[in-house]
Design an enzyme around this catalytic site. Structure first.
Site, PDB file in Angstrom:
ATOM      1  N   SER A  42       0.872  -1.182   0.000  1.00 43.09           N
ATOM      2  CA  SER A  42       0.000   0.000   0.000  1.00 43.09           C
ATOM      3  C   SER A  42       0.905   1.227   0.000  1.00 43.09           C
ATOM      4  O   SER A  42       0.934   2.004   0.943  1.00 43.09           O
ATOM      5  CB  SER A  42      -0.917  -0.012   1.223  1.00 43.09           C
ATOM      6  OG  SER A  42      -0.164   0.048   2.403  1.00 43.09           O
ATOM      7  N   HIS A 155      -3.323  -5.985   2.435  1.00 44.19           N
ATOM      8  CA  HIS A 155      -2.403  -7.011   2.951  1.00 44.19           C
ATOM      9  C   HIS A 155      -3.053  -8.375   3.115  1.00 44.19           C
ATOM     10  O   HIS A 155      -2.422  -9.309   3.610  1.00 44.19           O
ATOM     11  CB  HIS A 155      -1.819  -6.583   4.302  1.00 44.19           C
ATOM     12  CG  HIS A 155      -0.878  -5.423   4.191  1.00 44.19           C
ATOM     13  ND1 HIS A 155      -0.360  -4.767   5.268  1.00 44.19           N
ATOM     14  CD2 HIS A 155      -0.354  -4.802   3.087  1.00 44.19           C
ATOM     15  CE1 HIS A 155       0.436  -3.796   4.858  1.00 44.19           C
ATOM     16  NE2 HIS A 155       0.444  -3.791   3.550  1.00 44.19           N
ATOM     17  N   GLN A 163      -6.526  -1.841   7.240  1.00 44.68           N
ATOM     18  CA  GLN A 163      -5.363  -2.665   6.889  1.00 44.68           C
ATOM     19  C   GLN A 163      -4.723  -3.376   8.082  1.00 44.68           C
ATOM     20  O   GLN A 163      -4.324  -4.529   7.979  1.00 44.68           O
ATOM     21  CB  GLN A 163      -4.326  -1.777   6.192  1.00 44.68           C
ATOM     22  CG  GLN A 163      -3.062  -2.483   5.757  1.00 44.68           C
ATOM     23  CD  GLN A 163      -2.130  -1.543   5.026  1.00 44.68           C
ATOM     24  OE1 GLN A 163      -2.323  -1.246   3.853  1.00 44.68           O
ATOM     25  NE2 GLN A 163      -1.102  -1.039   5.704  1.00 44.68           N
ATOM     26  N   GLU A 164      -4.606  -2.655   9.227  1.00 43.91           N
ATOM     27  CA  GLU A 164      -3.856  -3.255  10.334  1.00 43.91           C
ATOM     28  C   GLU A 164      -4.528  -2.998  11.676  1.00 43.91           C
ATOM     29  O   GLU A 164      -4.889  -1.863  11.982  1.00 43.91           O
ATOM     30  CB  GLU A 164      -2.436  -2.666  10.396  1.00 43.91           C
ATOM     31  CG  GLU A 164      -1.644  -2.925   9.131  1.00 43.91           C
ATOM     32  CD  GLU A 164      -0.296  -2.209   9.112  1.00 43.91           C
ATOM     33  OE1 GLU A 164       0.195  -1.808  10.188  1.00 43.91           O
ATOM     34  OE2 GLU A 164       0.252  -2.055   8.017  1.00 43.91           O
ATOM     35  N   GLU A 205       1.807  -9.503   6.847  1.00 47.04           N
ATOM     36  CA  GLU A 205       2.629  -9.128   7.995  1.00 47.04           C
ATOM     37  C   GLU A 205       2.464 -10.096   9.153  1.00 47.04           C
ATOM     38  O   GLU A 205       2.809  -9.791  10.291  1.00 47.04           O
ATOM     39  CB  GLU A 205       2.315  -7.689   8.417  1.00 47.04           C
ATOM     40  CG  GLU A 205       2.675  -6.705   7.300  1.00 47.04           C
ATOM     41  CD  GLU A 205       2.519  -5.249   7.681  1.00 47.04           C
ATOM     42  OE1 GLU A 205       1.961  -4.955   8.763  1.00 47.04           O
ATOM     43  OE2 GLU A 205       2.955  -4.397   6.893  1.00 47.04           O
ATOM     44  N   ASP A 241      -4.010   0.920  11.666  1.00 51.19           N
ATOM     45  CA  ASP A 241      -3.546   1.586  10.442  1.00 51.19           C
ATOM     46  C   ASP A 241      -4.664   1.438   9.425  1.00 51.19           C
ATOM     47  O   ASP A 241      -4.924   0.359   8.897  1.00 51.19           O
ATOM     48  CB  ASP A 241      -2.245   0.964   9.911  1.00 51.19           C
ATOM     49  CG  ASP A 241      -1.753   1.676   8.646  1.00 51.19           C
ATOM     50  OD1 ASP A 241      -2.398   2.660   8.226  1.00 51.19           O
ATOM     51  OD2 ASP A 241      -0.729   1.243   8.075  1.00 51.19           O
ATOM     52  N   GLU A 284      -3.367   5.459  12.280  1.00 59.41           N
ATOM     53  CA  GLU A 284      -2.455   5.824  11.179  1.00 59.41           C
ATOM     54  C   GLU A 284      -3.254   6.020   9.888  1.00 59.41           C
ATOM     55  O   GLU A 284      -4.189   5.254   9.610  1.00 59.41           O
ATOM     56  CB  GLU A 284      -1.440   4.681  11.023  1.00 59.41           C
ATOM     57  CG  GLU A 284      -0.394   4.881   9.948  1.00 59.41           C
ATOM     58  CD  GLU A 284       0.588   3.696   9.921  1.00 59.41           C
ATOM     59  OE1 GLU A 284       0.839   3.085  10.981  1.00 59.41           O
ATOM     60  OE2 GLU A 284       1.072   3.369   8.824  1.00 59.41           O
ATOM     61  N   ASP A 311       1.590   8.236   7.482  1.00 62.84           N
ATOM     62  CA  ASP A 311       2.471   7.312   6.762  1.00 62.84           C
ATOM     63  C   ASP A 311       2.495   7.738   5.285  1.00 62.84           C
ATOM     64  O   ASP A 311       3.406   8.437   4.847  1.00 62.84           O
ATOM     65  CB  ASP A 311       1.970   5.872   6.960  1.00 62.84           C
ATOM     66  CG  ASP A 311       2.644   4.865   6.052  1.00 62.84           C
ATOM     67  OD1 ASP A 311       3.676   5.190   5.449  1.00 62.84           O
ATOM     68  OD2 ASP A 311       2.129   3.717   5.928  1.00 62.84           O
ATOM     69  N   LYS A 336       9.735   5.008   7.346  1.00 58.73           N
ATOM     70  CA  LYS A 336      10.129   3.858   6.529  1.00 58.73           C
ATOM     71  C   LYS A 336      11.292   4.311   5.662  1.00 58.73           C
ATOM     72  O   LYS A 336      11.084   5.082   4.708  1.00 58.73           O
ATOM     73  CB  LYS A 336       8.968   3.438   5.621  1.00 58.73           C
ATOM     74  CG  LYS A 336       7.750   2.850   6.353  1.00 58.73           C
ATOM     75  CD  LYS A 336       6.566   2.813   5.398  1.00 58.73           C
ATOM     76  CE  LYS A 336       5.436   1.922   5.874  1.00 58.73           C
ATOM     77  NZ  LYS A 336       4.217   2.119   5.043  1.00 58.73           N
ATOM     78  N   HIS A 364       8.682  -1.350   9.408  1.00 49.22           N
ATOM     79  CA  HIS A 364       8.991  -2.295   8.325  1.00 49.22           C
ATOM     80  C   HIS A 364       8.108  -1.960   7.116  1.00 49.22           C
ATOM     81  O   HIS A 364       7.330  -1.009   7.152  1.00 49.22           O
ATOM     82  CB  HIS A 364       8.688  -3.721   8.805  1.00 49.22           C
ATOM     83  CG  HIS A 364       7.234  -3.962   9.105  1.00 49.22           C
ATOM     84  ND1 HIS A 364       6.675  -5.201   9.217  1.00 49.22           N
ATOM     85  CD2 HIS A 364       6.197  -3.093   9.324  1.00 49.22           C
ATOM     86  CE1 HIS A 364       5.398  -5.101   9.467  1.00 49.22           C
ATOM     87  NE2 HIS A 364       5.091  -3.837   9.546  1.00 49.22           N
ATOM     88  N   ARG A 365       8.206  -2.771   6.063  1.00 44.51           N
ATOM     89  CA  ARG A 365       7.251  -2.756   4.963  1.00 44.51           C
ATOM     90  C   ARG A 365       6.548  -4.112   4.941  1.00 44.51           C
ATOM     91  O   ARG A 365       7.001  -5.079   5.538  1.00 44.51           O
ATOM     92  CB  ARG A 365       7.944  -2.545   3.606  1.00 44.51           C
ATOM     93  CG  ARG A 365       8.710  -1.262   3.437  1.00 44.51           C
ATOM     94  CD  ARG A 365       7.928  -0.001   3.757  1.00 44.51           C
ATOM     95  NE  ARG A 365       6.692   0.198   3.017  1.00 44.51           N
ATOM     96  CZ  ARG A 365       6.482   1.141   2.113  1.00 44.51           C
ATOM     97  NH1 ARG A 365       7.454   1.980   1.813  1.00 44.51           N
ATOM     98  NH2 ARG A 365       5.304   1.278   1.534  1.00 44.51           N
ATOM     99  N   SER A 366       5.443  -4.171   4.189  1.00 44.48           N
ATOM    100  CA  SER A 366       4.750  -5.471   4.129  1.00 44.48           C
ATOM    101  C   SER A 366       5.589  -6.521   3.388  1.00 44.48           C
ATOM    102  O   SER A 366       5.503  -7.709   3.664  1.00 44.48           O
ATOM    103  CB  SER A 366       3.375  -5.313   3.491  1.00 44.48           C
ATOM    104  OG  SER A 366       3.466  -4.601   2.280  1.00 44.48           O
ATOM    105  N   LYS A 387       6.932  -0.651  14.453  1.00 42.11           N
ATOM    106  CA  LYS A 387       5.900  -1.448  13.786  1.00 42.11           C
ATOM    107  C   LYS A 387       6.621  -2.502  12.969  1.00 42.11           C
ATOM    108  O   LYS A 387       7.292  -2.154  11.992  1.00 42.11           O
ATOM    109  CB  LYS A 387       5.133  -0.512  12.843  1.00 42.11           C
ATOM    110  CG  LYS A 387       3.643  -0.523  13.038  1.00 42.11           C
ATOM    111  CD  LYS A 387       2.971   0.489  12.123  1.00 42.11           C
ATOM    112  CE  LYS A 387       2.908   0.052  10.672  1.00 42.11           C
ATOM    113  NZ  LYS A 387       1.743   0.585   9.934  1.00 42.11           N
TER     114      LYS A 387
END
Ligand code: PGA
Ligand code: ZN
Length: 412
Positions: A42, A155, A163-164, A205, A241, A284, A311, A336, A364-366, A387
């Protein structure tokens, strides 16, 4: 300071089986640093450019051969001419060599991997841990994990739009204790889903990715897992997020899985309801990267009671953060390194954030690798928050395990 004597690029795989750039840098005293570029799904529109070959005959177009070739060719040639391996000098040279505002000629994936590998080689050469090299004696705060235990959005292939869904241990825990509590809650959540006959397959993730009746039900199940694991919502909080840039089109928000349309105002009211009901401490990307008015409204309505993390809004970019500070948008920034593409620029944006009272969350990234750079970075800059996904899937766990070792070094 040592000189760089070799720079080698490799095409390797990330956690989604997509190619990514790895770089090994060797200094004149033979110290080596090996670093990997991560990759997002994303991604923010204003991120530095991730260079992919686009050759459909290799890795479905996602190869990074050209980026690797520029590491082994042009980049290596220039770095070998430098008289030292000082980070700022290296990063400035890379930025100048690329010559574009978003690193689109050489690729931010190539440039970042070189930049991080140089830092690791320098830490080795000085025989100090990476966090110490990056942060000096000042960098010593263990971050709290913002642990993503339930995945939706881009994700996961389930029916959840957010998303999270993350859990965060309270400040009173040591890192080790916080990690243990979160891991127990993760297991408990898996058990609850299994008992309800739901999927315990995981998303990119490592969080579970079940189908649920509503996004709110996801929060409810997490609260149930917190309690069943023996903890209260005083000691374990929730963060979301939303990744709402993925929903934004023609000035409105279209939640793609539930097929609902909302205005920014309606979204913010929805968050207000969630904040009233649940122990949420951080949201987020509650509104989209282009929706600066929405960000101002979100921040003025909720910014005093909850952390609002930008983000996609800031993309680890100093110019965008400056605009956010001026417009009073958000009160925290996700960091990031591959969004901006070099270590020096990453450290600059962190310093700007802290100077202006914005919190930072190292992320991190996915699409990730075994590289644990961000664990050391989080401690070095006293970010206080990291994260890095669920406590499952080794590319995520590697960062947690690195933090356990750092905590041992620092606090015995
Ligand atoms: P990404 O997701 O790495 O796929 O961009 C992470 C995030 O949005 O925080
Ligand atoms: Zn995000």
């Amino acid at each position: 300071m040592e000189k760089i004597i070799s720079v080698e690029g490799f095409e390797v795989l990330d956690s989604r089986s997509n190619p990514t750039v790895a770089v090994r840098v060797t200094l004149s005293d033979k110290s080596q640093g090996l670093a990997f570029a991560p990759s997002g799904a994303s991604t923010g529109e204003f991120e530095a450019y991730e260079k992919r070959d686009g050759d459909k005959n290799r890795y479905l177009g996602k190869g990074v051969k050209e980026a690797v070739e520029s590491v082994n060719g042009e980049i290596a040639r220039e770095l070998l001419r430098l008289s030292c391996s000082e980070q700022r000098a290296v990063d400035n040279l890379l930025i100048k060599l690329d010559g574009t505002p978003n690193k689109s000629r050489l690729g931010a994936n190539a440039i970042l991997a070189v930049s991080l590998a140089v830092a690791k080689a320098n830490a080795k050469s000085l025989k100090i841990p990476l966090y110490r090299y990056l942060g000096g004696i000042v960098g010593k705060e263990m971050p709290r994990p913002m642990m993503n235990i339930l995945n939706g959005g881009a994700h996961a292939t389930n029916n959840i739009d957010i998303q999270e869904f993350m859990i965060i241990p309270s400040k009173s825990s040591s890192f080790r204790e916080g990690l243990r509590k979160c891991s127990e809650i993760y297991h408990t959540l898996g058990k609850i889903l299994k008992e309800k006959g739901m999927s315990t397959g995981v998303g990119d993730e490592g969080g579970f990715a079940p189908n649920l009746n509503s996004d709110e039900e996801a929060i409810e199940i997490i609260v149930e897992a917190i309690n069943k694991a023996g903890y209260s919502t005083d000691e374990i909080k929730i963060a979301l997020d939303i990744a709402s840039s993925e929903w934004y089109k023609d000035g409105a928000y279209f939640l793609p899985k539930r097929k609902v349309k909302k205005t920014a105002d309606e979204l913010i009211s929805y968050y207000e309801e969630l904040l009233d009901k649940y122990p949420i401490v951080s949201i987020e990307d509650g509104v989209a990267e282009d929706d600066w008015n929405g960000w101002q409204a979100l921040t003025s309505r909720l910014g005093r009671e909850v952390q609002l993390v930008g983000d996609d809004l800031f993309v680890t970019n100093t110019a965008r953060l400056k605009k956010g500070i001026a417009e009073k948008s958000a009160n925290a920034i996700l960091i990031k390194p591959n969004q901006i593409g070099s270590l020096s620029e990453t450290l600059d944006v962190i310093a700007l954030a802290h100077k202006n009272g914005y919190k930072t969350v190292i992320s991190h990234r996915s699409g990730e690798t075994e590289d644990t750079f961000i664990a050391d970075l989080a401690v070095a800059v006293n970010s206080g928050q990291i994260k890095t996904g669920a406590p499952a899937r080794s590319e995520r766990v590697a960062k947690y395990n690195r933090l356990l070792l750092i905590e041992k070094d620092l606090y015995k």
